[in-house]
Motif scaffolding. Sequence first.
Motif, PDB file in Angstrom:
ATOM      1  N   LYS A 111       6.437 -26.798  23.905  1.00 12.54           N
ATOM      2  CA  LYS A 111       5.354 -25.943  24.398  1.00 12.54           C
ATOM      3  C   LYS A 111       4.248 -25.775  23.367  1.00 12.54           C
ATOM      4  CE  LYS A 111       8.267 -23.236  27.542  1.00 12.54           C
ATOM      5  NZ  LYS A 111       8.716 -21.871  27.915  1.00 12.54           N
ATOM      6  N   GLY A 112       4.469 -26.366  22.207  1.00 15.00           N
ATOM      7  CA  GLY A 112       3.455 -26.268  21.165  1.00 15.00           C
ATOM      8  C   GLY A 112       3.753 -25.138  20.185  1.00 15.00           C
ATOM      9  N   SER A 113       2.903 -25.019  19.188  1.00 11.58           N
ATOM     10  CA  SER A 113       3.107 -24.004  18.146  1.00 11.58           C
ATOM     11  C   SER A 113       1.807 -23.234  17.878  1.00 11.58           C
ATOM     12  CB  SER A 113       3.582 -24.670  16.852  1.00 11.58           C
ATOM     13  OG  SER A 113       4.766 -25.417  17.074  1.00 11.58           O
ATOM     14  N   GLN A 114       1.987 -22.048  17.381  1.00 16.83           N
ATOM     15  CA  GLN A 114       0.842 -21.198  17.041  1.00 16.83           C
ATOM     16  C   GLN A 114       0.887 -20.880  15.548  1.00 16.83           C
ATOM     17  OE1 GLN A 114      -1.793 -20.080  18.771  1.00 16.83           O
ATOM     18  NE2 GLN A 114      -1.181 -21.076  20.693  1.00 16.83           N
ATOM     19  N   TYR A 115      -0.234 -21.150  14.877  1.00 14.83           N
ATOM     20  CA  TYR A 115      -0.335 -20.872  13.441  1.00 14.83           C
ATOM     21  C   TYR A 115      -1.258 -19.673  13.224  1.00 14.83           C
ATOM     22  CZ  TYR A 115      -1.475 -21.327   8.492  1.00 14.83           C
ATOM     23  OH  TYR A 115      -1.654 -21.081   7.160  1.00 14.83           O
ATOM     24  N   ARG A 116      -0.850 -18.784  12.303  1.00 15.42           N
ATOM     25  CA  ARG A 116      -1.680 -17.621  11.993  1.00 15.42           C
ATOM     26  C   ARG A 116      -1.745 -17.405  10.479  1.00 15.42           C
ATOM     27  NH1 ARG A 116      -2.358 -18.504  16.521  1.00 15.42           N
ATOM     28  NH2 ARG A 116      -2.406 -17.073  18.319  1.00 15.42           N
ATOM     29  N   TRP A 117      -2.891 -16.937  10.057  1.00 11.70           N
ATOM     30  CA  TRP A 117      -3.119 -16.605   8.646  1.00 11.70           C
ATOM     31  C   TRP A 117      -3.851 -15.270   8.571  1.00 11.70           C
ATOM     32  CZ3 TRP A 117      -2.596 -18.942   3.673  1.00 11.70           C
ATOM     33  CH2 TRP A 117      -3.335 -18.307   2.654  1.00 11.70           C
ATOM     34  N   LEU A 118      -3.385 -14.393   7.656  1.00  9.31           N
ATOM     35  CA  LEU A 118      -4.013 -13.086   7.451  1.00  9.31           C
ATOM     36  C   LEU A 118      -4.060 -12.806   5.952  1.00  9.31           C
ATOM     37  CD1 LEU A 118      -4.965 -10.234   8.514  1.00  9.31           C
ATOM     38  CD2 LEU A 118      -2.544  -9.568   8.416  1.00  9.31           C
ATOM     39  N   ASP A 119      -5.209 -12.409   5.453  1.00 10.44           N
ATOM     40  CA  ASP A 119      -5.276 -12.008   4.043  1.00 10.44           C
ATOM     41  C   ASP A 119      -6.262 -10.854   3.878  1.00 10.44           C
ATOM     42  OD1 ASP A 119      -8.022 -12.931   2.955  1.00 10.44           O
ATOM     43  OD2 ASP A 119      -7.273 -14.772   3.870  1.00 10.44           O
ATOM     44  N   VAL A 120      -5.989 -10.016   2.876  1.00  9.74           N
ATOM     45  CA  VAL A 120      -6.832  -8.863   2.594  1.00  9.74           C
ATOM     46  C   VAL A 120      -7.061  -8.761   1.094  1.00  9.74           C
ATOM     47  CG1 VAL A 120      -4.852  -7.278   2.443  1.00  9.74           C
ATOM     48  CG2 VAL A 120      -7.141  -6.375   2.939  1.00  9.74           C
ATOM     49  N   GLY A 121      -8.296  -8.424   0.717  1.00 13.41           N
ATOM     50  CA  GLY A 121      -8.632  -8.295  -0.697  1.00 13.41           C
ATOM     51  C   GLY A 121      -9.401  -7.018  -0.960  1.00 13.41           C
ATOM     52  N   PHE A 122      -9.146  -6.409  -2.112  1.00 19.07           N
ATOM     53  CA  PHE A 122      -9.824  -5.170  -2.508  1.00 19.07           C
ATOM     54  C   PHE A 122     -10.584  -5.385  -3.814  1.00 19.07           C
ATOM     55  CE2 PHE A 122      -6.206  -3.905   0.016  1.00 19.07           C
ATOM     56  CZ  PHE A 122      -6.633  -2.814   0.759  1.00 19.07           C
ATOM     57  N   LEU A 123     -11.778  -4.829  -3.886  1.00 15.39           N
ATOM     58  CA  LEU A 123     -12.576  -4.851  -5.116  1.00 15.39           C
ATOM     59  C   LEU A 123     -13.094  -3.436  -5.354  1.00 15.39           C
ATOM     60  CD1 LEU A 123     -14.732  -8.115  -4.828  1.00 15.39           C
ATOM     61  CD2 LEU A 123     -13.001  -7.625  -6.555  1.00 15.39           C
ATOM     62  N   ARG A 124     -12.826  -2.898  -6.548  1.00 16.80           N
ATOM     63  CA  ARG A 124     -13.276  -1.541  -6.868  1.00 16.80           C
ATOM     64  C   ARG A 124     -14.269  -1.580  -8.028  1.00 16.80           C
ATOM     65  NH1 ARG A 124     -12.301   2.370 -10.406  1.00 16.80           N
ATOM     66  NH2 ARG A 124     -10.766   1.087 -11.510  1.00 16.80           N
ATOM     67  N   PHE A 125     -15.296  -0.739  -7.954  1.00 19.05           N
ATOM     68  CA  PHE A 125     -16.340  -0.726  -8.984  1.00 19.05           C
ATOM     69  C   PHE A 125     -16.468   0.657  -9.612  1.00 19.05           C
ATOM     70  CE2 PHE A 125     -17.250  -4.135  -6.082  1.00 19.05           C
ATOM     71  CZ  PHE A 125     -17.665  -5.177  -6.907  1.00 19.05           C
ATOM     72  N   ASP A 126     -16.489   0.692 -10.938  1.00 20.64           N
ATOM     73  CA  ASP A 126     -16.697   1.941 -11.672  1.00 20.64           C
ATOM     74  C   ASP A 126     -18.190   2.201 -11.818  1.00 20.64           C
ATOM     75  OD1 ASP A 126     -13.999   2.704 -12.211  1.00 20.64           O
ATOM     76  OD2 ASP A 126     -13.875   1.129 -13.728  1.00 20.64           O
ATOM     77  N   SER A 127     -18.549   3.445 -12.043  1.00 23.03           N
ATOM     78  CA  SER A 127     -19.949   3.783 -12.313  1.00 23.03           C
ATOM     79  C   SER A 127     -20.273   3.387 -13.750  1.00 23.03           C
ATOM     80  CB  SER A 127     -20.178   5.283 -12.114  1.00 23.03           C
ATOM     81  OG  SER A 127     -20.022   5.636 -10.758  1.00 23.03           O
ATOM     82  N   ASP A 128     -21.462   2.855 -13.950  1.00 20.58           N
ATOM     83  CA  ASP A 128     -21.869   2.390 -15.271  1.00 20.58           C
ATOM     84  C   ASP A 128     -23.317   2.820 -15.514  1.00 20.58           C
ATOM     85  OD1 ASP A 128     -23.199   0.160 -17.074  1.00 20.58           O
ATOM     86  OD2 ASP A 128     -21.056   0.061 -17.481  1.00 20.58           O
ATOM     87  N   GLN A 129     -23.576   3.373 -16.687  1.00 13.05           N
ATOM     88  CA  GLN A 129     -24.915   3.873 -17.005  1.00 13.05           C
ATOM     89  C   GLN A 129     -25.970   2.783 -16.874  1.00 13.05           C
ATOM     90  OE1 GLN A 129     -25.439   7.143 -17.722  1.00 13.05           O
ATOM     91  NE2 GLN A 129     -27.646   6.802 -17.731  1.00 13.05           N
ATOM     92  N   ALA A 130     -25.606   1.552 -17.268  1.00  9.98           N
ATOM     93  CA  ALA A 130     -26.566   0.449 -17.238  1.00  9.98           C
ATOM     94  C   ALA A 130     -26.604  -0.261 -15.883  1.00  9.98           C
ATOM     95  CB  ALA A 130     -26.235  -0.561 -18.335  1.00  9.98           C
TER      96      ALA A 130
END
Length: 283
Positions: A111-130
């Motif tokens: 009957k065939g096959s089903q492929y799935r891919w899931l990914d999640v990424g996080f990026l955090r930034f601090d406050s900087d005077q410059a």
Amino acid sequence: MHRSAPRLSRILACAAVPVMLVVAGCSSDSGDDKKGSDSSASSPSGKKTEPTVEPAKYDTLPADTCKSIARKTTESLVPKAKVKSGTAGKSNNTETRSSCAWNGLDDNGVKGSQYRWLDVGFLRFDSDQALGSGAKRATDEYTKQVAKAQAAEGAKKVSAAPADGIGEQATSVTYDLSKTGEDFEYATVVARTANVVVTLTYNGAGYAGAKTPSAADILKGAQKAAKEAVAAVGAEAPAAEKPSATPSDEASAKTSDKASGKTSSKTSSKAPTKSSTKTSTKS
């Protein structure tokens, strides 16, 4: 007598000159002191103070990135994931950058096959005077990630639209992509919450004659997972940051104790039970 009068006038005039000079000198010194006092008060160090940037809202990311999306959700989106708990990406500093991915092939034989891919990424930034506040830096990164998703190599039928209800701002990017001889449907959701950017990608394809998943289903799954991932940011706040009981709450508690025939003093004097100790330890 007529000669002595002019002479006396000249003597008195000369005697008055030093007095006027002294008075003028005192007045001049007083003005200088005042000016110097004002100057030192306005700028004690003599340096201009720079405006401070807004502090970053979040100082860490979810402790376990692979748990930022509920297991029930990942299992529904990737039914036959090789690693059900997800595979965490490598990072030198998980407090500023982290990721996790799931992938698997649901093989249905003829009957065939089903492929799935899931990914999640996080990026955090601090406050900087410059560089600016964490929120501003995250906004700049958010814009870059949306542009990156739209410029995916080989992408066809690229479409971008706002994703409501996900963080402070979010964009969904969908497109078709052909690889490994099959047609894939892709959906990438880029979201920002304060000083954190979340990028989630979900894609799938049908193999061995199986149908390609619909673009609508892929997008729906991506947005659901992205919403959970964004909600995980800041969810693990320290107990000290949780709101404490208000005076009205305490009054209500005392009233409840009196109604049940117990006084607040008796209640507070009792030692915690084993069950309550376990509960407080877990929390």
